[in-house]
Design a protein around this motif. Structure first.
Motif, PDB file in Angstrom:
ATOM      1  N   GLU A 114      -5.418 -10.347  -3.131  1.00  0.00           N
ATOM      2  CA  GLU A 114      -4.849 -11.484  -3.857  1.00  0.00           C
ATOM      3  C   GLU A 114      -3.648 -12.035  -3.095  1.00  0.00           C
ATOM      4  N   ALA A 115      -3.118 -13.159  -3.587  1.00  0.00           N
ATOM      5  CA  ALA A 115      -1.971 -13.788  -2.937  1.00  0.00           C
ATOM      6  C   ALA A 115      -0.814 -12.806  -2.848  1.00  0.00           C
ATOM      7  N   ALA A 116      -0.060 -12.891  -1.772  1.00  0.00           N
ATOM      8  CA  ALA A 116       1.070 -11.992  -1.562  1.00  0.00           C
ATOM      9  C   ALA A 116       2.150 -12.246  -2.604  1.00  0.00           C
ATOM     10  N   PRO A 117       2.983 -11.246  -2.874  1.00  0.00           N
ATOM     11  CA  PRO A 117       4.092 -11.439  -3.816  1.00  0.00           C
ATOM     12  C   PRO A 117       4.986 -12.588  -3.373  1.00  0.00           C
ATOM     13  N   ALA A 118       5.641 -13.222  -4.329  1.00  0.00           N
ATOM     14  CA  ALA A 118       6.510 -14.351  -4.025  1.00  0.00           C
ATOM     15  C   ALA A 118       7.708 -13.900  -3.199  1.00  0.00           C
ATOM     16  N   GLY A 119       8.188 -14.802  -2.368  1.00  0.00           N
ATOM     17  CA  GLY A 119       9.365 -14.505  -1.567  1.00  0.00           C
ATOM     18  C   GLY A 119       9.041 -14.519  -0.087  1.00  0.00           C
ATOM     19  N   ARG A 120      10.075 -14.404   0.707  1.00  0.00           N
ATOM     20  CA  ARG A 120       9.937 -14.335   2.152  1.00  0.00           C
ATOM     21  C   ARG A 120      10.533 -13.011   2.619  1.00  0.00           C
ATOM     22  N   PHE A 121       9.672 -12.159   3.151  1.00  0.00           N
ATOM     23  CA  PHE A 121      10.107 -10.821   3.523  1.00  0.00           C
ATOM     24  C   PHE A 121      10.513 -10.755   4.985  1.00  0.00           C
ATOM     25  N   ASP A 122      11.604 -10.024   5.239  1.00  0.00           N
ATOM     26  CA  ASP A 122      12.094  -9.863   6.598  1.00  0.00           C
ATOM     27  C   ASP A 122      11.294  -8.811   7.350  1.00  0.00           C
ATOM     28  N   ILE A 123      10.858  -7.777   6.631  1.00  0.00           N
ATOM     29  CA  ILE A 123      10.042  -6.718   7.222  1.00  0.00           C
ATOM     30  C   ILE A 123       8.930  -6.366   6.244  1.00  0.00           C
ATOM     31  N   VAL A 124       7.713  -6.305   6.739  1.00  0.00           N
ATOM     32  CA  VAL A 124       6.568  -5.881   5.931  1.00  0.00           C
ATOM     33  C   VAL A 124       5.954  -4.653   6.575  1.00  0.00           C
ATOM     34  N   LEU A 125       5.815  -3.591   5.804  1.00  0.00           N
ATOM     35  CA  LEU A 125       5.119  -2.397   6.249  1.00  0.00           C
ATOM     36  C   LEU A 125       3.765  -2.353   5.560  1.00  0.00           C
ATOM     37  N   CYS A 126       2.722  -2.306   6.347  1.00  0.00           N
ATOM     38  CA  CYS A 126       1.359  -2.170   5.807  1.00  0.00           C
ATOM     39  C   CYS A 126       0.681  -1.119   6.683  1.00  0.00           C
ATOM     40  N   ARG A 127       1.065   0.119   6.472  1.00  0.00           N
ATOM     41  CA  ARG A 127       0.700   1.210   7.367  1.00  0.00           C
ATOM     42  C   ARG A 127      -0.466   2.027   6.810  1.00  0.00           C
ATOM     43  N   ASN A 128      -1.460   2.242   7.666  1.00  0.00           N
ATOM     44  CA  ASN A 128      -2.617   3.072   7.309  1.00  0.00           C
ATOM     45  C   ASN A 128      -3.345   2.534   6.082  1.00  0.00           C
ATOM     46  N   VAL A 129      -3.394   1.219   5.978  1.00  0.00           N
ATOM     47  CA  VAL A 129      -4.087   0.545   4.882  1.00  0.00           C
ATOM     48  C   VAL A 129      -5.244  -0.287   5.414  1.00  0.00           C
ATOM     49  N   LEU A 130      -4.985  -1.059   6.462  1.00  0.00           N
ATOM     50  CA  LEU A 130      -5.998  -1.965   6.998  1.00  0.00           C
ATOM     51  C   LEU A 130      -7.249  -1.236   7.467  1.00  0.00           C
ATOM     52  N   LEU A 131      -7.091   0.010   7.898  1.00  0.00           N
ATOM     53  CA  LEU A 131      -8.234   0.745   8.443  1.00  0.00           C
ATOM     54  C   LEU A 131      -9.331   0.978   7.406  1.00  0.00           C
ATOM     55  N   TYR A 132      -9.015   0.810   6.118  1.00  0.00           N
ATOM     56  CA  TYR A 132     -10.016   0.987   5.071  1.00  0.00           C
ATOM     57  C   TYR A 132     -10.777  -0.303   4.760  1.00  0.00           C
ATOM     58  N   PHE A 133     -10.348  -1.415   5.371  1.00  0.00           N
ATOM     59  CA  PHE A 133     -10.987  -2.702   5.110  1.00  0.00           C
ATOM     60  C   PHE A 133     -11.983  -3.052   6.209  1.00  0.00           C
ATOM     61  N   PRO A 134     -13.064  -3.759   5.874  1.00  0.00           N
ATOM     62  CA  PRO A 134     -13.917  -4.316   6.926  1.00  0.00           C
ATOM     63  C   PRO A 134     -13.132  -5.379   7.692  1.00  0.00           C
ATOM     64  N   GLY A 171       0.837  -1.194   0.000  1.00  0.00           N
ATOM     65  CA  GLY A 171       0.000   0.000   0.000  1.00  0.00           C
ATOM     66  C   GLY A 171       0.871   1.242   0.000  1.00  0.00           C
ATOM     67  N   CYS A 172       1.836   1.278  -0.920  1.00  0.00           N
ATOM     68  CA  CYS A 172       2.863   2.335  -0.907  1.00  0.00           C
ATOM     69  C   CYS A 172       2.386   3.646  -1.501  1.00  0.00           C
ATOM     70  N   SER A 173       1.185   3.683  -2.083  1.00  0.00           N
ATOM     71  CA  SER A 173       0.648   4.885  -2.704  1.00  0.00           C
ATOM     72  C   SER A 173       1.622   5.401  -3.763  1.00  0.00           C
ATOM     73  N   THR A 174       1.950   6.675  -3.737  1.00  0.00           N
ATOM     74  CA  THR A 174       2.800   7.257  -4.778  1.00  0.00           C
ATOM     75  C   THR A 174       4.291   7.190  -4.444  1.00  0.00           C
ATOM     76  N   GLY A 175       4.651   6.354  -3.474  1.00  0.00           N
ATOM     77  CA  GLY A 175       6.048   5.990  -3.290  1.00  0.00           C
ATOM     78  C   GLY A 175       6.826   6.669  -2.182  1.00  0.00           C
ATOM     79  N   GLN A 176       6.244   7.643  -1.504  1.00  0.00           N
ATOM     80  CA  GLN A 176       7.020   8.375  -0.510  1.00  0.00           C
ATOM     81  C   GLN A 176       7.522   7.479   0.619  1.00  0.00           C
ATOM     82  N   GLU A 177       6.706   6.506   1.045  1.00  0.00           N
ATOM     83  CA  GLU A 177       7.162   5.612   2.110  1.00  0.00           C
ATOM     84  C   GLU A 177       8.367   4.802   1.645  1.00  0.00           C
ATOM     85  N   ALA A 178       8.302   4.254   0.439  1.00  0.00           N
ATOM     86  CA  ALA A 178       9.399   3.432  -0.069  1.00  0.00           C
ATOM     87  C   ALA A 178      10.687   4.245  -0.204  1.00  0.00           C
TER      88      ALA A 178
END
Length: 277
Positions: free
Chosen positions: A201-221, A111-118
């Motif tokens: 959908e299914a998560a991207p392939a690979g095993r991630f050491d750190i996942v940031l999912c910030r201010n995204v879940l709040l929009y989901f039921p 949920g990186c939006s226009t890239g500023q977090e990345a």
């Protein structure tokens, strides 16, 4: 601009069907503002006319335009600076200690939006060049919006965007002036791979050491949050860290994660910490 309850419901269902995001009644005020440009581009007089058009099978392009317009792309560099300090001072060293043999680090900005977090993450890594020398470090940044990802890849930000959260030293060090905008330098951009991805959908392939999912879940039921968190869990290394927004939690919403005992604001896969005792 008037809008019937039927039209409001149609837009809400469309957004949830396409992205999983819920447009609650309290947020429906955004519809009129967000869809104004779409109405103008299509030569329509009302939101009810637009909602009627969306019911036609041949309106695939228009449907995508409406979904894009309804998405919230609110973001900034180093959003919640205290959280970024914790990430740099606590989370990264903790992971680095466990990866000293492989010298490999994988980060997913979901949920990186226009890239500023990345780009903020990339800047933090580049600030500590000595620590990551000879490491294989990569950042995958994804968003459901093709338009947002296109902008993120360009790494081009207007004057107001570049000033939101980005210290002047980092702006001058990692961005180059281009007309009245600023573009991220190639050295920074090559650290990040941007891709369109739907968290439904299914998560991207690979095993991630750190996942940031910030201010995204709040929009989901809540039910959708649970399934999204389950998919994220499947993408993580066994000792990986999950980083959510300040107003988000896994408590009561996931059986896959638990709060990290030492790193406040971070979560680990449930059972991993007990296995280390």
């Amino acid at each position: 601009m008037d809008m019937s309850p039927l039209a409001a419901g149609a837009f809400s269902k469309l957004l949830e069907r396409a992205t999983g995001q819920e447009l609650l009644a309290a947020r429906r005020w955004r519809i009129e503002t967000a869809l104004g440009p779409v109405l103008k581009a299509e030569g329509l007089d009302s939101l009810d006319q637009l909602a009627t058009r969306l019911g036609r099978a041949e309106e695939g392009r228009l449907i995508q335009d409406v979904v894009e317009a309804l998405l919230n792309h609110e973001t900034s560099f180093f959003r919640d600076i205290a959280a970024f300090r914790s990430f740099a001072d606590e989370a990264l060293p903790a992971i680095a200690e466990r990866r000293i043999d492989t010298r490999r680090l994988r980060i997913w900005s979901a949920g990186c939006s226009t890239g500023q977090e990345a780009y903020s993450l990339a800047i933090q890594l580049h600030r500590a060049t000595e620590r990551w020398q000879d490491w294989d470090v990569s950042i995958l940044a994804t968003d459901v919006s093709p338009q947002a990802i296109s902008r993120a890849r360009e790494g081009l930000y207007g004057q107001l965007e570049i000033q939101r959260g980005l210290p002047i030293g980092d702006m001058l060090g990692w961005f180059e002036p281009e007309a009245e905008s600023w573009r991220a330098k190639m050295e920074l951009r090559r650290t990040i791979a941007f891709a369109v991805h739907n968290l439904m959908e299914a998560a991207p392939a690979g095993r991630f050491d750190i996942v940031l999912c910030r201010n995204v879940l709040l929009y989901f039921p809540i039910a959708t949050r649970r399934s999204v968190l389950d998919r994220i869990a499947q993408s993580m290394a066994p000792d990986g860290l999950l980083f959510l927004g300040a107003g988000e939690t896994v408590l009561g919403q996931s059986d896959a994660f638990e709060a990290d005992r030492e790193l406040r604001g971070f979560y680990r896969l449930k059972g991993w910490q007990a296995a280390q005792d």
